[in-house]
Scaffold this active site. Structure first.
Site, PDB file in Angstrom:
ATOM      1  N   HIS A   1      66.544 -13.777  13.835  1.00  0.00           N
ATOM      2  CA  HIS A   1      65.870 -12.820  14.724  1.00  0.00           C
ATOM      3  C   HIS A   1      66.233 -11.381  14.372  1.00  0.00           C
ATOM      4  O   HIS A   1      66.139 -10.497  15.220  1.00  0.00           O
ATOM      5  CB  HIS A   1      66.258 -13.067  16.194  1.00  0.00           C
ATOM      6  CG  HIS A   1      65.733 -14.346  16.760  1.00  0.00           C
ATOM      7  ND1 HIS A   1      66.272 -15.566  16.458  1.00  0.00           N
ATOM      8  CD2 HIS A   1      64.706 -14.593  17.611  1.00  0.00           C
ATOM      9  CE1 HIS A   1      65.612 -16.516  17.104  1.00  0.00           C
ATOM     10  NE2 HIS A   1      64.653 -15.956  17.808  1.00  0.00           N
TER      11      HIS A   1
ATOM     12  N   GLU B   1      51.571 -19.786  16.284  1.00  0.00           N
ATOM     13  CA  GLU B   1      51.273 -18.607  15.468  1.00  0.00           C
ATOM     14  C   GLU B   1      50.218 -18.886  14.409  1.00  0.00           C
ATOM     15  O   GLU B   1      49.367 -18.033  14.128  1.00  0.00           O
ATOM     16  CB  GLU B   1      52.554 -18.081  14.808  1.00  0.00           C
ATOM     17  CG  GLU B   1      53.568 -17.483  15.773  1.00  0.00           C
ATOM     18  CD  GLU B   1      54.530 -18.501  16.362  1.00  0.00           C
ATOM     19  OE1 GLU B   1      54.319 -19.722  16.142  1.00  0.00           O
ATOM     20  OE2 GLU B   1      55.490 -18.103  17.045  1.00  0.00           O
TER      21      GLU B   1
END
Lengths: 333, 342
Positions: B135, B66
């Site tokens: 998450h 990322e």
């Protein structure tokens, strides 16, 4: 080097001298108002100041091959690379002095120099210039241009995650990116030898299936040769390269650094092999005219004097301007 | 209104991929990068069909890097392209925050406006489906707190299209949050109200404007993303069971926050409950209430906050649904407000 009168050698010499003159002018200006007791916030140039003297060969040997349309991202120690990339010296000096005529009107300072006219940017965060350089390289590639991007980093950045992510991505994408490691031996105070698992970061390139070239000697001519090959390769669409340059930091990490971490005598040894006088001697030995070198030196000094006069003569920014340029205006299209 | 226009009810996921495709068609500088956005079409369905249509020079399946690909997007944006990047879960920002808040968000400022950063960072938010606290977070306040970025979140497919087109065309980094519970993926439960008519025409929902999605006179309920639907459900119950008419505001843009729309409503109703599924302390609900306080608006009862408590989001449904804001908690807060006098 046997060929004597190559214009790029004079260009490299002049830009190394200009960078050194620029930093020699910063030193007394930085300490104005910071004596007798050092206070980083005081004086006409507040904040941290990371000088690049000793590392000038890394800047000129690479940037001698670059055009305005090529991109350079540099580090918290950016002056030599900015000067070699052709960043406007007046506006750069004014930015370092925090003036309204600075590259960004005093919003960025010495660690955040941007000059869009020559595609130069730098970031104060270790290894984080690499991603934007990769993006600029990919933008050029996707548009079918032969422009390249160069990401300067220090040897300490090779231990950052961003280094490994970008190395892999650049190789996967065959991006026209050249990563240049300026190995000055220290991440602030921590020696490379004590914190890096291998002696040559160039060897890490093999892990990303790209060429990794190690250049010893802090020698502009040697760097010029190696960088020329890597940049030409990138322009041909053959992908990225890693260049590791052994260089030297003649000052501390920042101005005011007491440098107690250095072994006794190290700084004297480094100053004895200062790359600029050595290069001057070589150019003379190769038959260049002393008058020509003196002309380079004069031009460099005049440019620096003019830049500092411009900076000191410029107004401080209107405090209200702190609130502008947070967002760019929407462009039609 | 053009009566010939067919009603096209569709999900946020399908709408986002459609908006991306139409903008890629219109503007060759738009490229899409991220994990699993190519062949898979995005874990949350935002990029379905783009690879087949636009090819590998416009649609990049990236490695799990990322920092690398968001940093690259900043460089692309600075070079005049318009990258749209997917950060699969907002919870993953920890590995790449420098590229977001130090690079993307400061490029315009540190360059004094010389270099802009027209990029979109799409990222999923929200829990409620047992994925636990790495998450399921929302982090609205984290991103809303940091200057130099715009932050939007649609509550329905109509707004998803208009906000996406506005985000891609913006000259600045826009964090486009989408709530998993609204996304319309078969494997996630979806709130029915998020599936709306999506006109085929080119339209934008302006960034920086909240919407009044239900008019009322007695209390203002402020939400975003899924909590707009909690507010609407609570408003229905209040109307039906209590004879109380709630006005519901969809924040839509977290940054810059449209305080005026919220303040105008609270001036009218004199009561407010703010509902967000991010953590309570130093959060978006507190920011909204502070703005009301600063404006000196007299309230008939103390303002209410319904937010996730200051604990990690737990896994077990017995735990998660005990703490995750929902319509019942919203209704209870509204009843507390209308039943009290300050």
């Amino acid at each position: 080097m046997s060929i004597t009168n190559q214009p790029h050698r004079l260009w490299m010499y002049e830009n190394m001298v200009k960078s050194r003159a620029f930093e020699d002018a910063i030193k007394p200006a930085y300490f104005e108002g910071k004596t007798p007791r050092f206070n980083m916030a005081k004086g006409p140039i507040p904040g941290e100041m990371h000088l690049s003297d000793g590392q000038e060969p890394c800047a000129v040997g690479v940037c001698a091959h670059l055009r305005a349309g090529d991109t350079v991202t540099a580090t918290h120690r950016p002056h030599h690379a900015a000067i070699a990339k052709g960043v406007d010296l007046d506006r750069m000096a004014a930015e370092i002095f925090g003036r309204e005529t600075g590259l960004s009107g005093g919003r960025g300072g010495h660690m955040h120099l941007f000059d869009a006219s020559v595609n130069f940017a730098c970031s104060g965060i270790i290894a984080q210039g690499m991603g934007p350089a990769l993006g600029a390289a990919m933008a050029a590639k996707l548009r079918g241009s032969d422009a390249v991007a160069v990401a300067y980093i220090g040897e300490g950045a090779a231990n950052q995650g961003a280094f490994h992510e970008v190395m892999n991505l650049a190789s996967v994408w065959r991006a026209p990116l050249i990563v240049v490691i300026e190995d000055n031996g220290y991440g602030v105070s921590v020696s490379k030898a004590s914190c890096t698992a291998l002696s040559r970061n160039a060897d890490r390139a093999a892990a990303y299936a790209m060429p990794g070239i190690h250049v010893a000697g802090n020698d502009p001519d040697a760097i010029y040769e190696v960088a020329g090959d890597a940049i030409a390769r990138a322009r041909r669409g053959e992908g990225p390269s890693l260049i590791e340059i052994e260089t030297s930091r003649l000052e501390g990490h920042f101005m005011g650094d007491q440098e107690g971490y250095r072994p006794d005598g190290e700084k004297d040894r480094l100053k004895a092999i200062d790359p600029i006088p050595r290069y001057r001697e070589r150019l003379l030995a190769d038959g260049l005219d002393a008058a020509e070198l003196a002309a380079c030196e004069n031009r460099a000094q005049q440019a620096v004097d003019a830049a500092f006069a411009f900076a000191r003569g410029s107004a401080l920014p209107d405090p209200a301007s702190a609130f502008t340029s947070v967002f760019a205006e929407r462009t039609p299209g | 209104m053009n009566t010939a226009t067919a009603i096209r009810k569709q999900t946020i996921a399908k709408t986002m991929s459609e908006a991306l495709a139409s903008e890629m068609e219109r503007d060759p500088s738009v490229v899409v990068l991220g994990e699993d956005i190519g062949k898979l079409g995005g874990v949350f369905g935002n990029t379905g069909g783009l690879l087949e249509r636009f090819g590998t020079d416009r649609v990049f399946d990236t490695p799990i890097s990322e920092t690398g690909f968001i940093g690259a997007a900043v460089g692309m944006a600075g070079a005049g392209m318009r990258p749209v990047v997917e950060l699969m879960f907002v919870d993953f920002f920890g590995v790449c925050m420098d590229a977001i808040y130090n690079l993307a968000a400061k490029q315009a400022y540190f360059s004094g406006g010389q270099v802009s950063c027209p990029m979109v960072l799409m990222t999923s938010v929200g829990g409620g489906y047992g994925d636990a606290g790495q998450h399921s977070q929302c982090l609205y306040a984290t991103f809303g707190h940091l200057p130099g970025m715009k932050v939007v979140i649609p509550s329905n497919a109509h707004d998803a299209k208009g906000l996406m087109l506005a985000a891609i065309r913006d000259a600045n980094p826009v964090v486009f949050m989408f709530h998993k519970a609204l996304q319309g993926m078969g494997w996630l439960g979806t709130v029915a109200g998020s599936i709306t008519d999506v006109p085929e025409s080119d339209y934008e929902v302006p960034i920086g404007k909240a919407g009044v999605v239900r008019e009322g006179t007695d209390i203002t309920l402020v939400g975003l993303g899924i909590t707009v639907h909690h507010c609407l459900a609570a408003a229905d119950a209040l109307s039906r069971e209590d004879g109380v008419e709630a006005e519901v505001i969809d924040i839509r843009t977290i940054a810059p926050l449209d305080r005026e729309t919220i303040l105008a409503s609270v001036r009218k109703t004199g009561r407010v409950a703010v509902v967000d599924d991010d953590y309570l302390s130093c959060g978006l609900a507190g920011e909204v209430i502070a703005s009301i306080a600063e404006a000196g608006i007299p309230l008939a009862s103390p303002p209410q906050r319904v937010s996730h408590p200051d604990i990690p989001i737990p896994f077990s449904p017995a735990l998660e649904h005990a703490v995750l804001p929902n319509a019942e908690m919203t209704l209870a807060a509204a009843r507390q407000s209308v039943g009290e006098r300050s």
